[in-house]
Design a protein around this motif. Structure first.
Motif, mmCIF file in Angstrom:
data_model
loop_
_atom_site.group_PDB
_atom_site.id
_atom_site.type_symbol
_atom_site.label_atom_id
_atom_site.label_comp_id
_atom_site.label_asym_id
_atom_site.label_seq_id
_atom_site.Cartn_x
_atom_site.Cartn_y
_atom_site.Cartn_z
ATOM 1 N N VAL A 246 28.576 -18.507 -8.776
ATOM 2 C CA VAL A 246 28.920 -17.611 -7.670
ATOM 3 C C VAL A 246 28.064 -16.345 -7.629
ATOM 4 O O VAL A 246 28.275 -15.488 -6.773
ATOM 5 C CB VAL A 246 30.424 -17.229 -7.692
ATOM 6 N N GLY A 247 27.108 -16.213 -8.546
ATOM 7 C CA GLY A 247 26.261 -15.028 -8.507
ATOM 8 C C GLY A 247 25.504 -14.797 -9.808
ATOM 9 O O GLY A 247 25.613 -15.565 -10.756
ATOM 10 N N ILE A 248 24.754 -13.704 -9.791
ATOM 11 C CA ILE A 248 23.913 -13.320 -10.930
ATOM 12 C C ILE A 248 24.206 -11.865 -11.303
ATOM 13 O O ILE A 248 24.397 -11.022 -10.429
ATOM 14 C CB ILE A 248 22.410 -13.432 -10.564
ATOM 15 N N ARG A 249 24.256 -11.592 -12.596
ATOM 16 C CA ARG A 249 24.295 -10.216 -13.104
ATOM 17 C C ARG A 249 22.928 -9.972 -13.747
ATOM 18 O O ARG A 249 22.667 -10.453 -14.846
ATOM 19 C CB ARG A 249 25.400 -10.027 -14.133
ATOM 20 N N PRO A 250 22.063 -9.193 -13.079
ATOM 21 C CA PRO A 250 20.720 -8.962 -13.611
ATOM 22 C C PRO A 250 20.758 -8.226 -14.963
ATOM 23 O O PRO A 250 21.523 -7.272 -15.146
ATOM 24 C CB PRO A 250 20.040 -8.097 -12.550
#
Length: 140
Positions: free
Chosen positions: A119-123
């Motif tokens: 559901v997404g990326i945490r850089p």
């Protein structure tokens, strides 16, 4: 294999897993503090009486947040992590979510097999080495 609620008798085994599997392991004190917390749902998997793996889960207001899933190298590829995840999914939650290193393809495959979606990326979420995290969530 047995799956049990995390208790003080498991501390040595879980601490060993932390030190073996993570660049920044939880301290023994932090692990011990999870025992007895209403929001803390930690499970251990034992094989012949030895702690082989564990999964930490925090539940707040029906939302599940995975802290760690880890299995000692000598016990991997035996279904331990999947068994821990599926047991935790029996808790009453609207969703369960986690972060995983984008390079950790075996874990991503496992979470996908269990029904989690990217559901997404945490850089730059992780350090040692610096790496992005993929956010994966399972909705009930």
């Amino acid at each position: 294999m047995n799956i049990e609620k995390f208790e003080e008798k498991h501390l040595d085994g879980v601490e060993k897993i932390e030190k073996t599997c993570f660049a920044h392991p939880w301290s023994r004190e932090n692990l011990k503090n999870q025992i007895g917390l209403d929001t803390s749902h930690f499970l251990v998997a034992t094989v012949d009486g030895n702690v082989a793996g564990y999964m930490g889960l925090q539940i707040f207001g029906g939302e599940g947040y995975v802290t760690n899933v880890a299995v000692l190298p000598e016990y991997r590829k035996q279904g331990i992590a999947e068994s821990l995840i599926r047991e935790q999914m029996k808790n009453k939650m609207s969703f369960i979510t986690l972060e995983v290193r984008e390079s950790n393809l075996p874990a991503i495959s496992l979470y996908t097999k269990c029904g989690f979606k990217n559901v997404g990326i945490r850089p730059n979420f992780y350090s040692a080495p610096t790496e992005n995290a993929i956010i994966m969530t399972y909705e009930f």
